[in-house]
Design a protein around this motif. Structure first.
Motif, mmCIF file in Angstrom:
data_model
loop_
_atom_site.group_PDB
_atom_site.id
_atom_site.type_symbol
_atom_site.label_atom_id
_atom_site.label_comp_id
_atom_site.label_asym_id
_atom_site.label_seq_id
_atom_site.Cartn_x
_atom_site.Cartn_y
_atom_site.Cartn_z
ATOM 1 N N PHE A 89 6.295 -11.609 -64.009
ATOM 2 C CA PHE A 89 5.278 -12.664 -63.920
ATOM 3 C C PHE A 89 4.562 -12.526 -62.575
ATOM 4 N N GLY A 90 3.256 -12.544 -62.612
ATOM 5 C CA GLY A 90 2.489 -12.418 -61.364
ATOM 6 C C GLY A 90 1.987 -11.007 -61.136
ATOM 7 N N HIS A 91 2.466 -10.057 -61.951
ATOM 8 C CA HIS A 91 1.981 -8.670 -61.873
ATOM 9 C C HIS A 91 1.060 -8.413 -63.058
ATOM 10 N N PHE A 92 -0.165 -8.039 -62.765
ATOM 11 C CA PHE A 92 -1.155 -7.793 -63.812
ATOM 12 C C PHE A 92 -1.735 -6.395 -63.623
ATOM 13 N N TYR A 93 -2.121 -5.781 -64.722
ATOM 14 C CA TYR A 93 -2.707 -4.437 -64.659
ATOM 15 C C TYR A 93 -4.109 -4.464 -65.255
ATOM 16 N N THR A 94 -5.008 -3.709 -64.626
ATOM 17 C CA THR A 94 -6.430 -3.766 -65.004
ATOM 18 C C THR A 94 -6.708 -3.296 -66.432
ATOM 19 N N GLN A 95 -5.795 -2.495 -67.008
ATOM 20 C CA GLN A 95 -6.039 -1.988 -68.368
ATOM 21 C C GLN A 95 -5.244 -2.756 -69.428
#
Length: 437
Positions: A89-95
């Motif tokens: 949670f809190g980690h997002f990826y641009t793709q």
């Protein structure tokens, strides 16, 4: 309008009222005036939105998190959504595309009539004796004091396709709607255009990585992240940027990961604290450093000017000159000039603007305190260009009277030819997003 009625002189006859400056005359003049109003420039004269105080932002964060009863995360893997482990949670990826189901407590408000009715019933029960009292107390206990509401936040990375949204609407959304009938709200968001309430649940540790989750893209390459707050502590993000020392800035904190090819030691990670950075952000950088990386990485917090040559400057790819202040952060404003409403209007974007707010079919005005940039999209009409130029001149003139010690210069910039003084006003400036299928 009552004023029109009250100003009529009732001693005059109908013919004299209709002539000259009577009611009909006023209606006619108003219609002519309306035809002349072809531009709304109000936004240019409004004061800049002041930044939210840290204490106020923290209080809002606390309130929103108190109302949160639970949060479940999902991430699109292939053609279906899989549950996202809580540690991610809190980690997002641009793709990638993510879905968060948040359940909030909502206090139930009863109408006064119902309360009076309850009081009467209680009085009646009290008169009936002890048994009645117990029954009333039991009924009160059964009365729900709180209800709940569910919000589904859909997050799409700026390099992700719209397939994620389509998959969500045909699968998860249907499932959630059947589970929570009448209590579900769906909020669709794209990267860096998130809802503040959603951001608050990550307590300022909102990290955006490039690429795709689970794909070790260029894992052996150093990566650089910038921590930045836009207008409010609620809008704090840590975003991966190009690994280039010219992007460092003394007013911000950065995180640099330098990977090793060793199995027992994955690499070294630095939290770089700019000499003019906010002490709260310096503390946050250290917290994010510990959140992002486990014990397999060596971690080090370094102040600007104390960088080790071996891993830091070599990892970031040589030492280059960089900005030593971010004075523009105190002045930046972004306006959109458009005639989509059928007339020319200027509207201001909120202080938490991003690169994707630059609309290709419109003109954008960016004020950085020294220059006013007139940004021209590739699909802008000639009419918009002419009217926007006028709007720019009006704004510069207005700011000259408001802040005469800081006169602005007008600069024209076409999409794709933005200078550093322009791009640095946007957090994590990158290549423009291509229209997605």
């Amino acid at each position: 309008n009552w004023d029109d009625v009250l100003t009529v002189d009732y001693t005059r006859n109908a013919e004299s009222v209709l002539q000259g400056p009577g009611l009909t005359g006023k209606v006619k003049r108003d219609a002519e005036k309306k035809d002349q109003m072809k531009a709304d420039l109000t936004a240019l004269f409004l004061p800049r939105q002041p930044p939210m105080a840290l204490a106020e932002a923290e209080q809002l964060m606390e309130e929103w998190n108190e109302d949160l009863d639970g949060m479940e995360g999902f991430v699109l893997e292939g053609k279906k959504f899989a549950r996202l482990p809580e540690e991610e949670f809190g980690h997002f990826y641009t793709q990638d595309c993510y879905v968060f189901l948040c359940r909030y407590w909502v206090p139930v408000e009863y109408e006064e009539e119902e309360e009076k009715k309850e009081e009467k019933e209680e009085e009646k029960a009290g008169a009936e004796g002890k048994e009645g009292e117990e029954a009333a107390a039991e009924a009160e206990e059964k009365q729900p004091e709180e209800d709940f509401q569910c919000i589904v936040y859909f997050w799409q990375g700026r390099e992700a396709s719209n397939m994620g949204w389509l998959t969500f609407t045909f699968s998860l959304q249907k499932k959630f709607e059947s589970l929570f009938p009448g209590k579900l709200e769906v909020v669709r968001m794209t990267q860096q255009q998130e809802n503040p309430k959603f951001l608050s649940h990550f307590k300022r540790k909102f990290i955006i990585h490039r690429g795709k989750r689970k794909v070790a893209q260029a894992a052996q390459q150093p990566s650089l992240y910038q921590i930045r707050t836009n207008g409010s502590a609620l809008c704090t993000r840590c975003i991966q940027i190009n690994t280039d020392s010219s992007l460092l800035n003394s007013e911000f904190c950065f995180i640099l990961k330098v990977p090793f090819e060793s199995e027992d030691n994955q690499g070294i990670v630095y939290a770089w604290v700019g000499r003019a950075s906010d002490p709260d952000e310096a503390k946050l950088a250290e917290d994010i450093l510990n959140t992002m990386f486990d014990a397999s990485y060596s971690k080090q917090v370094i102040n600007e000017g104390e960088e080790p040559e071996n891993f830091f400057w070599v990892g970031i790819g040589a030492q280059k000159p960089y900005d030593d202040d971010a004075e523009y952060m105190k002045h930046t404003r972004l306006f959109r000039c458009s005639n989509e409403k059928g007339y020319f209007a200027v509207t201001e974007k909120c202080s938490d603007f991003c690169q994707d707010d630059l609309a290709d079919d419109d003109i954008m005005l960016l004020d950085n305190g020294q220059e006013v940039y007139m940004w021209v999209g590739t699909q802008t009409s000639q009419v918009e260009i002419k009217l926007s130029l006028k709007a720019c001149q009006v704004y510069i003139q207005h700011m000259r009277s408001k802040e005469h010690e800081q006169p602005r210069r007008l600069r024209l910039v076409r999409k794709g030819n933005e200078q550093h003084a322009f791009t640095r006003c946007f957090h994590a400036w990158s290549t423009f997003r291509k229209p997605l299928a």
